[in-house]
Every structure is written in C-alpha cells, then in structure tokens.
Design a protein around this motif. Structure first.
Motif, PDB file in Angstrom:
ATOM      1  N   LEU A   7       0.842  -1.195   0.000  1.00 13.09           N
ATOM      2  CA  LEU A   7       0.000   0.000   0.000  1.00 13.09           C
ATOM      3  C   LEU A   7       0.871   1.237   0.000  1.00 13.09           C
ATOM      4  N   PHE A   8       0.745   2.056  -1.044  1.00 13.38           N
ATOM      5  CA  PHE A   8       1.397   3.363  -1.063  1.00 13.38           C
ATOM      6  C   PHE A   8       0.539   4.308  -0.238  1.00 13.38           C
ATOM      7  N   ASP A   9       1.142   4.847   0.830  1.00 19.64           N
ATOM      8  CA  ASP A   9       0.425   5.533   1.895  1.00 19.64           C
ATOM      9  C   ASP A   9       1.065   6.913   2.108  1.00 19.64           C
ATOM     10  N   LEU A  10       0.270   7.960   2.038  1.00 23.68           N
ATOM     11  CA  LEU A  10       0.788   9.322   2.134  1.00 23.68           C
ATOM     12  C   LEU A  10       1.507   9.562   3.460  1.00 23.68           C
ATOM     13  N   THR A  39       3.305  -1.292   3.950  1.00 20.62           N
ATOM     14  CA  THR A  39       2.998   0.090   3.595  1.00 20.62           C
ATOM     15  C   THR A  39       4.272   0.798   3.152  1.00 20.62           C
ATOM     16  N   VAL A  40       4.128   1.598   2.114  1.00 21.39           N
ATOM     17  CA  VAL A  40       5.254   2.324   1.526  1.00 21.39           C
ATOM     18  C   VAL A  40       5.006   3.816   1.707  1.00 21.39           C
ATOM     19  N   ALA A  41       5.922   4.498   2.367  1.00 19.37           N
ATOM     20  CA  ALA A  41       5.789   5.943   2.553  1.00 19.37           C
ATOM     21  C   ALA A  41       5.862   6.640   1.198  1.00 19.37           C
ATOM     22  N   TRP A  42       4.836   7.419   0.889  1.00 21.91           N
ATOM     23  CA  TRP A  42       4.727   8.102  -0.410  1.00 21.91           C
ATOM     24  C   TRP A  42       4.462   9.569  -0.149  1.00 21.91           C
ATOM     25  N   ARG A  43       4.983  10.413  -1.023  1.00 18.69           N
ATOM     26  CA  ARG A  43       4.764  11.854  -0.867  1.00 18.69           C
ATOM     27  C   ARG A  43       4.162  12.438  -2.141  1.00 18.69           C
ATOM     28  N   PHE A  44       3.561  13.618  -2.013  1.00 18.28           N
ATOM     29  CA  PHE A  44       2.780  14.206  -3.104  1.00 18.28           C
ATOM     30  C   PHE A  44       3.538  14.283  -4.425  1.00 18.28           C
ATOM     31  N   THR A  45       4.845  14.519  -4.364  1.00 21.19           N
ATOM     32  CA  THR A  45       5.622  14.686  -5.594  1.00 21.19           C
ATOM     33  C   THR A  45       6.246  13.382  -6.088  1.00 21.19           C
ATOM     34  N   ASP A  46       5.930  12.262  -5.443  1.00 22.88           N
ATOM     35  CA  ASP A  46       6.472  10.964  -5.857  1.00 22.88           C
ATOM     36  C   ASP A  46       5.571  10.313  -6.912  1.00 22.88           C
ATOM     37  N   LYS A  47       5.208  11.059  -7.926  1.00 25.36           N
ATOM     38  CA  LYS A  47       4.251  10.550  -8.918  1.00 25.36           C
ATOM     39  C   LYS A  47       4.779   9.320  -9.660  1.00 25.36           C
ATOM     40  N   ASP A  48       6.091   9.302  -9.944  1.00 24.73           N
ATOM     41  CA  ASP A  48       6.647   8.198 -10.720  1.00 24.73           C
ATOM     42  C   ASP A  48       6.479   6.858 -10.011  1.00 24.73           C
ATOM     43  N   ALA A  49       6.488   6.878  -8.672  1.00 22.53           N
ATOM     44  CA  ALA A  49       6.429   5.626  -7.913  1.00 22.53           C
ATOM     45  C   ALA A  49       5.109   4.889  -8.114  1.00 22.53           C
ATOM     46  N   ILE A  50       4.053   5.626  -8.457  1.00 22.33           N
ATOM     47  CA  ILE A  50       2.739   4.997  -8.641  1.00 22.33           C
ATOM     48  C   ILE A  50       2.248   5.150 -10.078  1.00 22.33           C
ATOM     49  N   ALA A  51       3.168   5.410 -11.004  1.00 21.46           N
ATOM     50  CA  ALA A  51       2.777   5.647 -12.400  1.00 21.46           C
ATOM     51  C   ALA A  51       2.030   4.460 -12.995  1.00 21.46           C
ATOM     52  N   LYS A  52       2.337   3.239 -12.562  1.00 21.61           N
ATOM     53  CA  LYS A  52       1.672   2.057 -13.112  1.00 21.61           C
ATOM     54  C   LYS A  52       0.181   2.031 -12.797  1.00 21.61           C
ATOM     55  N   LYS A  57      -2.508   9.778  -7.402  1.00 21.18           N
ATOM     56  CA  LYS A  57      -2.917   9.967  -6.015  1.00 21.18           C
ATOM     57  C   LYS A  57      -2.931   8.629  -5.277  1.00 21.18           C
ATOM     58  N   VAL A  58      -2.826   8.713  -3.959  1.00 20.62           N
ATOM     59  CA  VAL A  58      -2.938   7.524  -3.123  1.00 20.62           C
ATOM     60  C   VAL A  58      -4.255   7.579  -2.347  1.00 20.62           C
ATOM     61  N   PRO A  59      -4.745   6.424  -1.859  1.00 24.36           N
ATOM     62  CA  PRO A  59      -4.043   5.152  -1.772  1.00 24.36           C
ATOM     63  C   PRO A  59      -3.914   4.439  -3.115  1.00 24.36           C
ATOM     64  N   VAL A  60      -2.816   3.708  -3.251  1.00 23.87           N
ATOM     65  CA  VAL A  60      -2.625   2.751  -4.340  1.00 23.87           C
ATOM     66  C   VAL A  60      -2.260   1.432  -3.696  1.00 23.87           C
ATOM     67  N   VAL A  62      -1.093  -2.411  -4.421  1.00 23.64           N
ATOM     68  CA  VAL A  62      -0.519  -3.325  -5.401  1.00 23.64           C
ATOM     69  C   VAL A  62      -0.784  -4.745  -4.918  1.00 23.64           C
ATOM     70  N   ALA A  63      -1.529  -5.486  -5.709  1.00 24.66           N
ATOM     71  CA  ALA A  63      -1.879  -6.870  -5.389  1.00 24.66           C
ATOM     72  C   ALA A  63      -1.449  -7.735  -6.572  1.00 24.66           C
ATOM     73  N   GLY A  64      -0.288  -8.370  -6.444  1.00 22.04           N
ATOM     74  CA  GLY A  64       0.242  -9.108  -7.582  1.00 22.04           C
ATOM     75  C   GLY A  64       0.555  -8.154  -8.712  1.00 22.04           C
ATOM     76  N   ASP A  65      -0.073  -8.382  -9.874  1.00 18.86           N
ATOM     77  CA  ASP A  65       0.158  -7.494 -11.013  1.00 18.86           C
ATOM     78  C   ASP A  65      -0.916  -6.411 -11.135  1.00 18.86           C
ATOM     79  N   LYS A  66      -1.795  -6.313 -10.148  1.00 19.17           N
ATOM     80  CA  LYS A  66      -2.857  -5.307 -10.166  1.00 19.17           C
ATOM     81  C   LYS A  66      -2.416  -4.062  -9.408  1.00 19.17           C
ATOM     82  N   TRP A  67      -2.677  -2.903  -9.989  1.00 20.63           N
ATOM     83  CA  TRP A  67      -2.427  -1.614  -9.335  1.00 20.63           C
ATOM     84  C   TRP A  67      -3.783  -0.942  -9.163  1.00 20.63           C
ATOM     85  N   LEU A  68      -4.260  -0.924  -7.940  1.00 21.13           N
ATOM     86  CA  LEU A  68      -5.605  -0.436  -7.645  1.00 21.13           C
ATOM     87  C   LEU A  68      -5.533   0.908  -6.947  1.00 21.13           C
ATOM     88  N   PHE A  69      -6.468   1.792  -7.281  1.00 23.02           N
ATOM     89  CA  PHE A  69      -6.535   3.092  -6.610  1.00 23.02           C
ATOM     90  C   PHE A  69      -7.993   3.443  -6.354  1.00 23.02           C
TER      91      PHE A  69
END
Length: 234
Positions: A7-10, A39-52, A57-60, A62-69
C-alpha cells in the motif's frame, strides 16, 4: 493465502507520519479483513512511484500485477477477492448503503474538516512537497492558508453542523454500521484520523457521541489507528 499486498500511503517528512483520510480508509479495511500489508511511505511529488496505476494519487494498493486506486474501489476489490474474510459490507444492501456513506464523507465531511486542518499540514510535509501542496490547495480553496487559519472558529462551527446526522446516529448505536465497525465506519473515520494525526484542534466536545465513537475506532482492530504517530509541535 492472500497475495502479497503493498500500500502506497501518504507520509509527511517523517516516514511514520501517515495522515491521508483516504489511505486510512484502506488501512482499516485491510485490518478488518485481517490481511497483512506492506505500507510504503509516499509523498505528493512521488508521482513516478505509482505511475503504473495510471494516475497520481494515493491510496494505491498493489496486489500481484494489479495496481488499484481509489479507496472505495480498493474496498470492493478486497471484499470480492477475500470473501472468506470478515465482510466490509455485510450484504449487497449494506454495500449500497456504505457507498452512500462513503460519498457523504468524501463530498461533505472531508471539505468541512479540511477547512480546519489544511493550514496545518505544511508543517508536517517533506520540503519537496511544500510548494506543490500550497499551490494546489490554495487554488482549490480559493484562499491562502493564512486566511483559512484565521477562519478556524467559523470552520469548526460549520463542521459541528455538518456532524449533526452522524451525532444523532451514534447516540443510538455504537458504530455507523451498527453493533460493530465496518466499511461505513472506515469511510467516515478517515477524516477524524486525518485531523488527529495533523492537528491539535479538537473537532468535537468530550461529551459528544462522535468523540466516544472516535475512541472506539482508535481501539478497533488491535488499536491500529490509535497507535498512529501524531504531529508534534514545539
């Protein structure tokens, strides 16, 4: 066995300061289901980390190959993927009612709480996020943080009125969902956890039924919300 979940978490400048109301919805849903998550610490400008995920925006989750938001979509995914775990909704009618509560919280409660807490958020942020946050939020609210801070008393009074239906409900039952917490509670509680982590301001009086419910939610699921790190101020 559940798939590995991330979980990418703000987060603020401190990795352990997690304050997003929508991320808290997801964290509590995972706790309700009893699902382990990294949980992965994520910040507003870390857009590349959740590009998939195809958005920024978070929450994102990741469940296997699924990227859910989107916290609601994640909740539905968890409910449908792990039907053998405790239900977030109880039944189809409960899911539909929880969707309404979710939308009320997002469209009515969050803006009311934001007027109280948003001016205090920059103090918690990483330096790389501060300019982005001020620019985007002041544009969204049409006023400076300083102007919002000066209107705190009015914002608290407006929030008190907004909470009327929640207050009257919790005067009759211990949780929004009834006898025990479920996703309707997560959807609403996220806003209170947001304020609790970021601001010293009390949103409700000590004798308010809402305050008693917040205390119960802080203790729920082994106290995951109650153990959250809070912003400290000099």
């Amino acid at each position: 066995m559940s798939a590995d979940l991330r979980l990418f978490d703000l987060a603020g400048a401190d990795d352990d300061l997690r304050f997003s109301p929508n991320c808290w919805r997801t964290r509590l849903a995972l706790a309700h289901k009893g699902l382990p998550v990294e949980t992965v610490a994520w910040r507003f400008t870390d857009k590349d980390a959740i590009a998939k995920s195809g958005q920024g925006k978070v929450p994102v989750l990741v469940a296997g190959d699924k990227w859910l938001f989107e916290s609601w979509d994640i909740a539905e995914y968890l409910e449908d993927t792990y039907p053998d775990r405790p239900s977030l909704f109880g039944c189809p009618q409960g899911r539909a009612a929880a969707r309404f509560v979710n939308q009320w919280a997002s469209e009515v409660l969050h803006p009311a709480v934001a007027r109280v807490v948003v001016p205090e958020i920059p103090a918690a942020l990483h330096e790389k996020d501060k300019e982005y946050f001020r620019k985007t939020r002041e544009a969204a609210f049409g006023r400076t943080f300083e102007a919002m801070a000066a209107e705190r008393d009015e914002a608290l009074a407006a929030l008190n009125r907004t909470l009327a239906p929640l207050r009257s409900t919790l005067a009759k039952q211990p949780f929004v969902a009834g006898a025990a917490p479920a996703y309707a509670d997560h959807a609403v509680f996220g806003a209170f956890q947001w304020a609790r982590v970021i601001s010293p301001a009390a949103l409700t009086a000590a004798d308010d039924p809402v305050s008693a419910w917040v205390a119960r939610m802080l203790d729920a699921y082994g106290g995951v919300a109650g153990a959250a790190k809070r912003m400290t101020r000099a």
